[in-house]
Scaffold this active site. Structure first.
Site, PDB file in Angstrom:
ATOM      1  CD  GLU A   1      -2.384   0.837   2.880  1.00  0.00           C
ATOM      2  OE1 GLU A   1      -3.374   1.774   3.035  1.00  0.00           O
ATOM      3  OE2 GLU A   1      -2.290   0.809   3.570  1.00  0.00           O
TER       4      GLU A   1
ATOM      5  CE  LYS B   1      -7.006   1.148   4.081  1.00  0.00           C
ATOM      6  NZ  LYS B   1      -5.796   1.669   4.311  1.00  0.00           N
TER       7      LYS B   1
ATOM      8  CB  CYS C   1      -4.113  -2.247   4.532  1.00  0.00           C
ATOM      9  SG  CYS C   1      -3.111  -1.629   5.911  1.00  0.00           S
TER      10      CYS C   1
END
Length: 509
Positions: free
Chosen positions: A266, A341, A375
């Site tokens: 990321e 995300k 993440c």
């Protein structure tokens, strides 16, 4: 027969020399169904058409059990077929070498040899044959020899349910279920003269998890997939060209080891914000977003020239004036997919004004279906479960964590995702320091590949792990067939055993 009396057990192909012994055995096994034995010319026809499908077990040279099978094009029949229809009026004219299903037409163990688990050997042979011949499944009509005792009291469906709950003992049905066959349908009038089953039979199936539908294309989907994880060092770069040069070095390296995927972390491009450090953090990351299109285009070119699927980690991207955290799957055939995300951290929202995305789906690749969660998204188990329901085999998690406790959240949640979704999970992060970039000054990472925890996998569920906080690449092979095996035969089966009768999970958009 007692085990101590056994000198030799053999599994052999049936021959005509065995016929008289076979006939006597069938008469003994089907004492309640007079005349239920195959004629010699029928056995000769079976052996001529499909010798591999006809096997016997012999103990001390004496026939103890038999299994007879044919291959059929199952689309020619419906689930209401009879035994007479499936066997072509007992002529086996329905056998088709180009068919897709192994159909069991006979299996029995002589009464004096029962209790030695010989039936399991015959079923195991059939399964191995089904896999060897790349057939979709094994199917047969299973008898219910104790059903006549409950006729009028229970429906066939209720009878099956009670057998499965061990409330009723049915030696045939119990044995078949314990050998991984599942009831697919109750059939009326399947086998003429089967009074013990009250003319009912259960269509039993065993699915070949290794079946590959024949393809006319030259390409085939791989089963053993090689993953290349890039543990990226945060360091100053003069410009975009220098950063891409470093990225190409890693892609070249993992491609040189014949990796199928390269996974970047990321925000691996965060060092480019150094030149905008005089701006506010929210303005600096929006300047960084200007490079995203060029980076994605270059990565797509790398994926083609290095023959590798690249997961670009993540980068900031501006859409309609809003800032998102996104990444791209750059396939080696030149096509691309975008992922977002969905859950931004409180820090991303507060410092950068970043928005959560809305897109969630699994992606088809030449190595099976994959999913990508960036993440923080890995800490929400619902997301990976939705991807698992779409057939995901490998979950990739590019991450960026500054502290060890932040990393531990990602690491432990990722490992849980591997267990609960019966998939592989690969995580890759950045290491090092960026003293000239606000909000990105320190990083902690240890890239890893996780597996489910079962006999075919590492006992600790870790396939491979990088050295913590050190720039490096991590190469690991993962076997997709092991996931299929786990799903069907694992010590626990997290996907199959879900109580969908009391809960469900679905996407709203």
């Amino acid at each position: 027969m007692k085990i101590e009396d056994i000198e030799n057990i053999e599994l052999k192909f049936l021959s005509l020399d065995d016929y008289q012994e076979l006939k006597d055995a069938m008469i003994s096994a089907y004492a309640n169904m007079p005349g239920s034995y195959w004629k010699e010319k029928q056995i000769k026809s079976l052996i001529d058409k499909f010798p591999e499908g006809q096997v016997v077990i012999k103990i001390n040279g004496q026939l103890a059990g038999v299994a007879l099978s044919i291959i059929v094009d199952y689309d020619r029949f419906d689930d209401e077929h009879t035994y007479e229809q499936i066997t072509g009026n007992y002529s086996f004219a329905t056998h088709d070498d180009e068919g897709d299903v192994l159909y069991g037409i006979e299996v029995f163990i002589k009464p004096q040899f029962r209790g030695l688990r010989l039936g399991r050997r015959l079923y195991d042979y059939r399964k191995e044959l089904c896999e060897k011949l790349n057939l979709k499944s094994i199917v047969f009509g299973g008898r219910m020899p104790n059903f006549h005792k409950y006729m009028g009291e229970l429906t066939p469906k209720e009878y099956i349910a009670k057998v499965r709950r061990k409330e009723i003992a049915d030696p045939v049905l119990n044995f078949q279920i314990s050998n991984d066959f599942h009831p697919a349908k109750v059939m009326k009038g399947y086998l003429e003269g089967d009074k013990d089953s009250s003319d009912f039979a259960i269509l039993m199936e065993w699915d070949n998890i290794y079946y590959q539908k024949p393809s006319k294309k030259a390409a085939t989907k791989k089963k053993v997939i090689r993953l290349g994880l890039i543990q990226w060092q945060m360091r100053p770069y003069r410009d975009l060209e220098e950063l891409l040069q470093q990225a190409e070095y890693f892609i070249d390296a993992v491609s040189g080891y014949r990796s199928d995927f390269a996974l970047f972390p990321e925000f691996f491009n965060a060092p480019l914000m150094a030149k905008d450090n005089h701006l506010s953090t929210s303005d600096a990351i929006r300047e960084l977003a200007r490079h995203t299109g060029d980076i994605v285009q270059k990565f797509s070119e790398f994926s083609i020239s290095y023959n590798i699927n690249i997961i670009t980690g993540s980068m900031p991207e501006m859409i309609d004036g809003r800032l998102y955290n996104v990444g791209y799957l750059c396939r080696r055939d030149g096509s691309m997919e975008r992922y977002e995300k969905l859950h931004v951290t409180p820090d991303e929202a507060k410092v950068w004004g970043m928005q959560g995305g809305t897109q969630l789906r699994a992606f088809d690749t030449d190595c099976g279906k994959i999913g990508v969660l960036i993440c923080y998204d890995s800490e929400f188990p619902e997301l990976s479960r939705l991807l698992a329901d779409e057939g995901m085999d490998i979950l990739f998690v590019p991450f960026l964590t500054d502290t060890q406790n932040g990393y531990s959240r990602v690491r432990h949640c990722a490992q849980a995702r591997a267990i609960e979704n019966e998939c592989y999970v690969a995580i890759a992060g950045s290491v090092g320091n960026l003293p000239n970039v606000q909000n990105m000054d320190i990083q902690f990472a240890q890239s890893m590949v996780f597996t489910p925890c079962d006999f075919s996998f590492p006992t600790n569920g870790i396939k491979a792990e990088a050295t913590p906080n050190t720039e490096m690449i991590l190469i690991a092979d993962v076997d997709i067939d092991l996931l299929r095996e786990l799903n069907q035969f694992g010590a626990v089966r997290n996907l199959k055993d879900r109580r969908k009768d009391i809960f469900e999970l679905r996407k709203k958009i």
